[in-house]
Design an enzyme around this catalytic site. Structure first.
Site, mmCIF file in Angstrom:
data_model
loop_
_atom_site.group_PDB
_atom_site.id
_atom_site.type_symbol
_atom_site.label_atom_id
_atom_site.label_comp_id
_atom_site.label_asym_id
_atom_site.label_seq_id
_atom_site.Cartn_x
_atom_site.Cartn_y
_atom_site.Cartn_z
ATOM 1 N NE ARG A 56 -1.912 -2.036 3.123
ATOM 2 C CZ ARG A 56 -1.652 -3.344 2.793
ATOM 3 N NH1 ARG A 56 -2.785 -3.827 2.138
ATOM 4 N NH2 ARG A 56 -0.894 -4.034 3.293
ATOM 5 C CB THR A 57 3.133 2.593 2.404
ATOM 6 O OG1 THR A 57 2.448 2.141 3.599
ATOM 7 C CG2 THR A 57 3.979 3.835 2.712
ATOM 8 C CE LYS A 84 26.114 -5.170 -7.140
ATOM 9 N NZ LYS A 84 26.491 -4.117 -8.230
ATOM 10 N NE ARG A 106 7.263 0.993 4.656
ATOM 11 C CZ ARG A 106 6.008 0.362 4.834
ATOM 12 N NH1 ARG A 106 5.894 -0.839 4.530
ATOM 13 N NH2 ARG A 106 4.911 1.277 5.072
ATOM 14 C CG HIS A 134 3.781 4.127 8.817
ATOM 15 N ND1 HIS A 134 4.010 5.063 7.613
ATOM 16 C CD2 HIS A 134 3.203 2.959 8.323
ATOM 17 C CE1 HIS A 134 3.307 4.317 6.537
ATOM 18 N NE2 HIS A 134 3.094 3.213 6.856
HETATM 19 N N1 ASP Z 1 1.523 -1.649 6.902
HETATM 20 C C1 ASP Z 1 1.664 -0.901 8.260
HETATM 21 C C2 ASP Z 1 3.165 -0.895 8.599
HETATM 22 O O1 ASP Z 1 4.154 -0.632 7.505
HETATM 23 C C3 ASP Z 1 1.228 -1.930 9.418
HETATM 24 C C4 ASP Z 1 1.859 -3.346 9.249
HETATM 25 O O2 ASP Z 1 2.678 -3.841 8.539
HETATM 26 O O3 ASP Z 1 1.229 -4.216 9.875
HETATM 27 O O4 ASP Z 1 3.872 -0.511 9.629
#
Ligand code: ASP
Length: 309
Positions: A56-57, A84, A106, A134
């Site tokens: 999703r993100t 690497k 991320r 987040h």
């Molecule tokens: N998608 C959210 C996160 O990246 C929650 C999860 O992974 O459960 O933190």
């Protein structure tokens, strides 16, 4: 406006409200258009730097940047020089040399987004750093609650499950508190972080007792990938005590909302019937994520004005 979006703790009430209002204005600006694109960030480059899995993100940030006409470069750690052994700092310099205007990161290490912000000139947006924060998830959750419930002030929100490993829980507690909601954390003692007493939230262990006094219940996934130990006896036992099944959902007030940041483990923390019920806002959360991320990119990259100005 802030320079980077690293933590929900950095957002005061005015800034958070400006982000939510801008997301709404951008949604309105797009809805009348045949081509779902605004020219606002034409010529700007947004790099998506993902060292951890994401569905999703990552897609949401990409869609958000593209809807604002930015150029998007997707960089995933797999298949890059990171495998690497290239350090985050070297990667940051590479991005810097490429002239990234914004970097969405991320990373499995808490604090990675803060470090990156010290090394690049562009704006850094934290898309999840370890178990820390987040912030855009918290913004999209607040946006969804405000749209569906009409307010955030005084809203009673229960966040339930693996709080210990959840960056979503921390960011939500901080942002919701800033915006006037009352948050209660519900979890087994083993899945609560040390120092949780200092968080601006109440703590309860009896899920059934909390539900009738709840306007929004946010279920969290049990993050097994971050667990080194056994934190509960069995999946069945966890579900029995902390899962939102049909019986438990029946304890909520009629107009209460069910949320989950995804990915869901259906049958564990949430029953499929509840996840797919009309009181669930889970699909809307995903749609709203694009608007909120557009607002964040827009406000960081193009100065302080709201979208309608
Ligand atoms: N998608 C959210 C996160 O990246 C929650 C999860 O992974 O459960 O933190």
């Amino acid at each position: 406006m802030i320079t980077h979006l690293l933590s929900a703790a950095d957002l005061d009430r005015d800034t958070a409200t400006l982000l939510l209002d801008t997301a709404r204005q951008l949604g309105a600006a797009l809805s009348g258009r045949e081509v779902k694109k605004l020219p606002t960030l034409r010529g700007r480059t947004v790099v998506n730097l993902f060292y951890e899995d994401s569905t999703r993100t990552r897609v949401s940030f990409e869609a958000a940047a593209k809807r604002l006409s930015a150029d998007v470069v997707n960089f995933s750690a797999k298949g890059s020089s990171v495998s690497k052994g290239e350090s985050l700092k070297d990667t940051a310099w590479t991005l810097q040399a490429m002239g990234a205007d914004a970097v969405v990161i991320r990373h499995p290490a808490s604090g990675a987004a803060h470090r990156l912000a010290q090394w690049v000139d562009g704006h850094v947006l934290n898309a999840g750093d370890g178990t820390h924060e987040h912030p855009t998830q918290a913004l999209l959750d607040a946006y969804t609650m405000r749209e569906r419930m009409g307010r955030l002030e005084g809203l009673r929100v229960a966040i339930v499950g693996d709080v210990l490993h959840s960056r979503v829980a921390r960011s939500n507690v901080l942002l919701l508190n800033t915006l006037g909601a009352e948050v209660t954390l519900v979890a087994p003692p083993t899945l609560l972080p040390v120092g949780v007493e200092s968080w601006p939230a109440g703590v309860e262990y009896d899920f059934d007792a909390v539900l009738p006094k709840t306007d929004v219940v946010m279920m969290l996934r049990v993050q097994r990938e971050r667990m080194t130990d056994s934190f509960f006896p069995s999946v069945r036992e966890y579900s029995r005590r902390y899962g939102l099944d049909v019986r438990r959902a029946g304890l909520l007030p009629d107009d209460a909302l069910v949320m989950h940041p995804g990915p869901m483990v259906r049958g564990m923390e949430i029953a499929p019937e509840v996840a797919d019920s009309p009181r669930s806002a889970i699909v809307e959360q995903v749609a709203n994520g694009v608007l909120v991320r557009m607002a964040a990119l827009y406000l960081l990259l193009s100065g302080e004005k709201g979208a309608g100005e």
